[in-house]
Enzyme design. Structure first.
Site, PDB file in Angstrom:
ATOM      1  N   GLU A 124       8.796  27.107  43.392  1.00 32.74           N
ATOM      2  CA  GLU A 124       8.664  25.644  43.434  1.00 32.74           C
ATOM      3  C   GLU A 124       9.706  25.030  44.364  1.00 32.74           C
ATOM      4  O   GLU A 124      10.847  25.492  44.404  1.00 32.74           O
ATOM      5  CB  GLU A 124       8.848  25.092  42.018  1.00 32.74           C
ATOM      6  CG  GLU A 124       8.714  23.580  41.947  1.00 32.74           C
ATOM      7  CD  GLU A 124       8.678  23.090  40.510  1.00 32.74           C
ATOM      8  OE1 GLU A 124       7.662  23.338  39.841  1.00 32.74           O
ATOM      9  OE2 GLU A 124       9.655  22.470  40.080  1.00 32.74           O
ATOM     10  N   THR A 153       6.809  19.469  43.941  1.00 24.69           N
ATOM     11  CA  THR A 153       6.816  18.451  42.886  1.00 24.69           C
ATOM     12  C   THR A 153       6.565  17.069  43.493  1.00 24.69           C
ATOM     13  O   THR A 153       6.636  16.870  44.710  1.00 24.69           O
ATOM     14  CB  THR A 153       8.141  18.438  42.095  1.00 24.69           C
ATOM     15  OG1 THR A 153       9.186  18.036  42.973  1.00 24.69           O
ATOM     16  CG2 THR A 153       8.441  19.799  41.512  1.00 24.69           C
ATOM     17  N   ARG A 176       1.382  13.717  33.769  1.00 29.21           N
ATOM     18  CA  ARG A 176       1.615  12.322  33.388  1.00 29.21           C
ATOM     19  C   ARG A 176       2.836  11.773  34.112  1.00 29.21           C
ATOM     20  O   ARG A 176       2.822  10.666  34.626  1.00 29.21           O
ATOM     21  CB  ARG A 176       1.845  12.235  31.877  1.00 29.21           C
ATOM     22  CG  ARG A 176       2.014  10.800  31.404  1.00 29.21           C
ATOM     23  CD  ARG A 176       2.475  10.741  29.974  1.00 29.21           C
ATOM     24  NE  ARG A 176       3.881  11.137  29.848  1.00 29.21           N
ATOM     25  CZ  ARG A 176       4.572  11.040  28.721  1.00 29.21           C
ATOM     26  NH1 ARG A 176       3.984  10.595  27.635  1.00 29.21           N
ATOM     27  NH2 ARG A 176       5.837  11.394  28.669  1.00 29.21           N
ATOM     28  N   GLY A 177       3.896  12.536  34.162  1.00 34.14           N
ATOM     29  CA  GLY A 177       5.185  12.020  34.645  1.00 34.14           C
ATOM     30  C   GLY A 177       5.939  11.408  33.480  1.00 34.14           C
ATOM     31  O   GLY A 177       5.374  11.213  32.401  1.00 34.14           O
ATOM     32  N   ALA A 186      -1.965  12.750  31.061  1.00 36.48           N
ATOM     33  CA  ALA A 186      -2.461  13.631  32.133  1.00 36.48           C
ATOM     34  C   ALA A 186      -3.981  13.810  32.068  1.00 36.48           C
ATOM     35  O   ALA A 186      -4.638  13.920  33.109  1.00 36.48           O
ATOM     36  CB  ALA A 186      -1.759  14.986  32.042  1.00 36.48           C
ATOM     37  N   TYR A 237       4.011  23.141  27.093  1.00 37.22           N
ATOM     38  CA  TYR A 237       5.382  23.163  26.581  1.00 37.22           C
ATOM     39  C   TYR A 237       5.495  24.129  25.403  1.00 37.22           C
ATOM     40  O   TYR A 237       5.206  23.758  24.256  1.00 37.22           O
ATOM     41  CB  TYR A 237       5.791  21.730  26.165  1.00 37.22           C
ATOM     42  CG  TYR A 237       5.678  20.785  27.331  1.00 37.22           C
ATOM     43  CD1 TYR A 237       6.770  20.498  28.126  1.00 37.22           C
ATOM     44  CD2 TYR A 237       4.433  20.233  27.693  1.00 37.22           C
ATOM     45  CE1 TYR A 237       6.658  19.678  29.240  1.00 37.22           C
ATOM     46  CE2 TYR A 237       4.300  19.409  28.813  1.00 37.22           C
ATOM     47  CZ  TYR A 237       5.423  19.141  29.583  1.00 37.22           C
ATOM     48  OH  TYR A 237       5.303  18.341  30.692  1.00 37.22           O
ATOM     49  N   LYS A 276      -6.735  18.161  27.230  1.00 34.46           N
ATOM     50  CA  LYS A 276      -6.444  18.246  28.677  1.00 34.46           C
ATOM     51  C   LYS A 276      -7.249  19.379  29.312  1.00 34.46           C
ATOM     52  O   LYS A 276      -7.848  19.203  30.371  1.00 34.46           O
ATOM     53  CB  LYS A 276      -4.928  18.473  28.836  1.00 34.46           C
ATOM     54  CG  LYS A 276      -4.419  18.456  30.227  1.00 34.46           C
ATOM     55  CD  LYS A 276      -2.966  17.994  30.287  1.00 34.46           C
ATOM     56  CE  LYS A 276      -1.958  19.042  29.897  1.00 34.46           C
ATOM     57  NZ  LYS A 276      -0.567  18.560  30.101  1.00 34.46           N
TER      58      LYS A 276
END
Ligand code: FAD
Length: 287
Positions: free
Chosen positions: A17, A48, A106-107, A123, A144, A164
């Site tokens: 990343e 990102t 979502r952020g 999201a 998560y 989701k």
């Protein structure tokens, strides 16, 4: 190429990343680092979106540069403080650049934000929007293993994760974790809930003691005793801490591959040296 085809492949997938710069004067440095990581020929690289104050406008640019280096890119996209118009603008841009992979997020909700005024709340709403836009994007999402910090509990969190995935999320990348058993337990609970999309394990090589506090504040991670002992012993010796952090992450990755988790994403923090050492440590394993 689509991420789903890469992570479903026979060969173990190892991806990295990068994050965009916070200010334009840092742009060239980030590009140089991203291109050095790309030269390691990872399975794919993710970029990102505006995370940690980064400039969201750079995400597509950097993802494009990576594809020009021959590496499939995964562009992150967050929705919570955005409008439909801005999301469509971003999707058109990605489509125009031939970037077919999106990590739909979502952020984090800005403090004091009024949810009633937001066009997107979760999201799954962003995923619905991307699907209705067309272009056949391959869409991933976040999960998560230690439960999202805003969740009422782990059962609710899994219910929304299922929503989701049912909306069109084809794969999931995990938040970082430092004890593989946490991931294995989570995957078992996911399967029981009927969530059976591929999971990409997110691994963060912790290379300095200063990183630890920040990580725990962001993610609420549990740090195993074994890991804390390393920090106690080497935290004030930067080179030793870096070596130990990379060794710890490498061991986690080998255990994941050995237990059938075939896709690992390394939070390489724009650090080509860390990416190189991880890749070198795994050279025979990912052949
Ligand atoms: P969601 O899936 O929407 O979940 C957020 C919370 O709401 C959870 O508690 C969930 O249980 C609950 N929930 C979900 N759907 C519903 C619903 N329909 N109704 C009620 N409750 C619901 N942040 C950035 O700003 N930029 C990035 O590039 C970025 N990349 C990331 C990459 C990964 C792999 C991960 C793990 C995180 C990343 N983040 C990024 C952080 C992420 O944006 C935050 O963790 C954010 O708080 C949650 O995003 P999400 O997409 O997981 O949210």
């Amino acid at each position: 190429m689509k991420i789903i085809d890469i992570i479903n492949g026979e060969r173990p997938s190892l991806s990295f990343e990068v994050f965009p710069p916070k200010t334009s004067d840092k742009y060239d440095g980030v590009i140089a680092a991203a291109e050095k990581i790309a030269a390691l020929n990872p399975s794919y690289m993710s970029v990102t979106y505006g995370a940690g104050g980064g400039t969201s406008d750079y995400t597509a640019d950097i993802a494009d540069r990576l594809q020009k280096c021959g590496v499939t890119s995964l562009a992150h996209l967050t929705c919570v403080s955005s409008t439909k118009e801005k999301i469509h603008e971003e999707l058109s841009r990605l489509k125009g650049l031939g970037i077919n992979n999106i990590l739909a997020l979502r952020g984090d909700i800005p403090e004091g934000a009024d949810a009633a005024k937001m066009e997107f709340h979760y999201a799954n709403e962003l995923i619905e929007e991307i699907k209705s836009f067309g272009n056949d994007f391959c869409i991933g999402g976040a999960c998560y293993p230690e439960t999202h910090p805003d969740s009422a509990n782990s059962i609710k969190d899994l219910e929304y994760l299922k929503l989701k995935v049912d909306t069109g999320c084809e794969f999931l990348t995990t938040q970082m974790f430092f004890d593989n058993n946490i991931l294995y337990n989570f995957m078992y609970r996911m399967l029981k809930k009927g969530i059976d999309v591929p999971v990409v394990a997110g691994i963060m090589p912790v290379t300095s003691a200063a990183q630890i506090k920040r990580i725990c504040a962001i993610s609420g991670n549990a740090l195993p005793q074994r890991f804390l002992r390393i920090v106690d012993r080497y935290g004030d010796k930067p080179e030793a801490m870096k070596q130990a952090g990379i060794a710890f992450a490498t061991e986690q990755i080998i255990d994941l591959y050995a237990n059938g988790v075939n896709a690992v994403h390394v939070y390489s923090m724009n650090n080509p040296d860390v990416a190189l050492q991880i890749k070198t440590n795994l050279s025979e394993i990912i052949k």
